[in-house]
Design a protein around this motif. Structure first.
Motif, short mmCIF file in Angstrom:
data_model
loop_
_atom_site.label_atom_id
_atom_site.label_comp_id
_atom_site.label_asym_id
_atom_site.label_seq_id
_atom_site.Cartn_x
_atom_site.Cartn_y
_atom_site.Cartn_z
N VAL A 217 0.88 -1.17 0.00
CA VAL A 217 0.00 0.00 0.00
C VAL A 217 0.92 1.22 0.00
CG1 VAL A 217 -1.88 1.20 1.16
CG2 VAL A 217 -1.71 -1.30 1.32
N VAL A 219 1.37 5.04 -0.50
CA VAL A 219 0.63 6.30 -0.51
C VAL A 219 1.64 7.44 -0.72
CG1 VAL A 219 -0.94 7.82 0.75
CG2 VAL A 219 -1.09 5.33 1.04
N VAL A 224 -2.66 6.74 -4.11
CA VAL A 224 -2.27 5.37 -3.80
C VAL A 224 -1.96 4.66 -5.12
CG1 VAL A 224 -4.65 4.50 -3.82
CG2 VAL A 224 -2.89 3.27 -2.54
N HIS A 299 2.50 -0.79 4.49
CA HIS A 299 2.08 0.58 4.21
C HIS A 299 3.32 1.47 4.11
CE1 HIS A 299 -0.04 4.45 5.85
NE2 HIS A 299 0.24 4.54 4.57
N ASP A 301 4.58 5.33 3.12
CA ASP A 301 3.95 6.64 3.07
C ASP A 301 4.97 7.73 2.72
OD1 ASP A 301 1.51 8.30 3.63
OD2 ASP A 301 2.91 9.22 5.04
N VAL A 324 -6.55 9.15 -3.32
CA VAL A 324 -7.05 8.26 -2.29
C VAL A 324 -8.58 8.23 -2.28
CG1 VAL A 324 -7.25 7.97 0.22
CG2 VAL A 324 -5.01 8.38 -0.81
N LEU A 342 -7.46 -1.38 1.82
CA LEU A 342 -7.26 0.07 1.71
C LEU A 342 -8.00 0.82 2.81
CD1 LEU A 342 -7.47 0.68 -2.15
CD2 LEU A 342 -5.49 1.08 -0.68
#
Length: 349
Positions: A217, A219, A224, A299, A301, A324, A342
């Motif tokens: 995931v 971001v 995303v 995740h 980021d 997103v 998600l």
């Protein structure tokens, strides 16, 4: 009438004679019947071949003489937060009753068949008395879907006759038209055969296999990263970059490898590792049609900056950054439980 409303929760994939029998039993005890139709906002799969609207049409056609007493509401799955699912059920019933002009003290009950462990949810609404009805002898929805897809073989008449014997006549007409006239059926048959052959490849294993996968995931600046799947299962659906863990690598290394293979993301590995914000396991037993598959979602980021260039590679036909907000509204276009992942990772209930 014992009730103003009875609530019937199910997927109705397809609406068969057993469902019709329960509905008619309900209408003998209640003024109106509320259908909560599950698997809303989900992609077409061999487990979920029809939209909520299509399943409502099936039920209304099968119960045409009492259609004015039927109320329908879509119901989303919440694989990793049952409290949210329970709240959705309660909220949906309240909204339907209010929209129908019902009052706060309306007499509401729940109807269904408490047949096995899968019916546990019938006991989770103590405010609504349960009307447990006897089972009608009919093939299960799972068996009926299997016969529908097997009817694509050269001689599918036997499979269609079994379908005809177990669903109301208007529903059979709809299923036959779906089989003959829709591109969706052709793609679902391709997926059905892939899953059938995939599972057959493991049929001789000494015990049912459990597979481990890793998903990324990523971001970046409010976007995303998703990839569009090149082949079955889920051909054409968008998904998180990821894949199966190889024997010689850690799960994180597998995630990074799949991410780079499928998106050609050029960020250096130390930068990716340094952006790791969390790791979560998603293990719902039915999350994948291929069999028991546990995934680890990582995740990554990056709060700001220009979006790095990406392009599809390996199993991914295309790679793309989605805002997103847009990604969280892509339910029918997302693979397996990736919408649920998600929502969990990005914090939306």
């Amino acid at each position: 009438m014992d009730y103003d409303y009875l609530v019937f929760i199910g997927r109705f994939e397809p609406f068969h004679n057993g469902h019709a029998a329960i509905a008619r039993a309900a209408l003998g005890r209640a003024r109106k019947l509320i259908f909560l139709v599950g698997c809303a906002d989900a992609p077409r799969t061999i487990r979920n071949p029809w939209t909520v609207a299509e399943r409502e049409i099936m039920a209304r056609a099968a119960l045409e003489d009492v259609a004015d007493r039927l109320l329908f509401r879509p119901l989303r799955d919440h694989l990793y937060n049952e409290a949210h699912w329970l709240a959705d059920v309660q909220r949906a019933v309240a909204e339907v009753v209010q929209a129908d002009g019902g009052v706060g003290d309306a007499r509401i009950g729940l109807i269904g068949q408490d047949k096995d462990a899968s019916s546990y949810y019938l006991r989770e609404f103590p405010q609504w008395p349960l009307q447990d009805v006897q089972r009608t002898e009919t093939l299960s929805a799972t068996e009926l879907r299997r016969y529908l897809f097997e009817a694509a073989d050269e001689d599918g008449n036997g499979a269609m006759r079994l379908l005809q014997a177990n669903v109301p006549a208007p529903v059979f007409e709809m299923l036959d038209a779906f089989r003959r006239n829709t591109p969706a059926y052709t793609q679902l048959v391709e997926e059905y055969r892939f899953i059938r052959d995939y599972r057959a490849g493991w049929a001789d294993a000494p015990y049912p296999p459990t597979f481990v996968t890793a998903d990324a995931v990523v971001v970046h600046s409010g976007h995303v990263l998703l990839v569009r799947r090149r082949a079955a299962p889920g051909k054409g659906l968008w998904a998180l970059p990821g894949g199966f863990v190889q024997q010689e690598e850690s799960i994180l290394d597998s995630c990074l490898r799949e991410l780079r293979e499928e998106t050609r993301l050029k960020l250096p590995l130390p930068v990716l590792r340094g952006s790791l914000r969390g790791r979560h396991v998603f293990d719902h037993p039915e999350r994948s049609l291929r069999g028991r598959t546990i995934t680890h979602a990582f995740h990554f980021d990056f709060p700001s900056g220009e979006l790095p260039r990406v392009r599809g590679g390996d199993d991914a036909e295309k790679a793309r950054w989605f805002p997103v907000a847009e990604a969280l509204d892509m339910g029918p276009r997302l693979f397996e439980d990736h919408l649920h992942i998600l929502e969990f990772v990005l914090g939306r209930s």
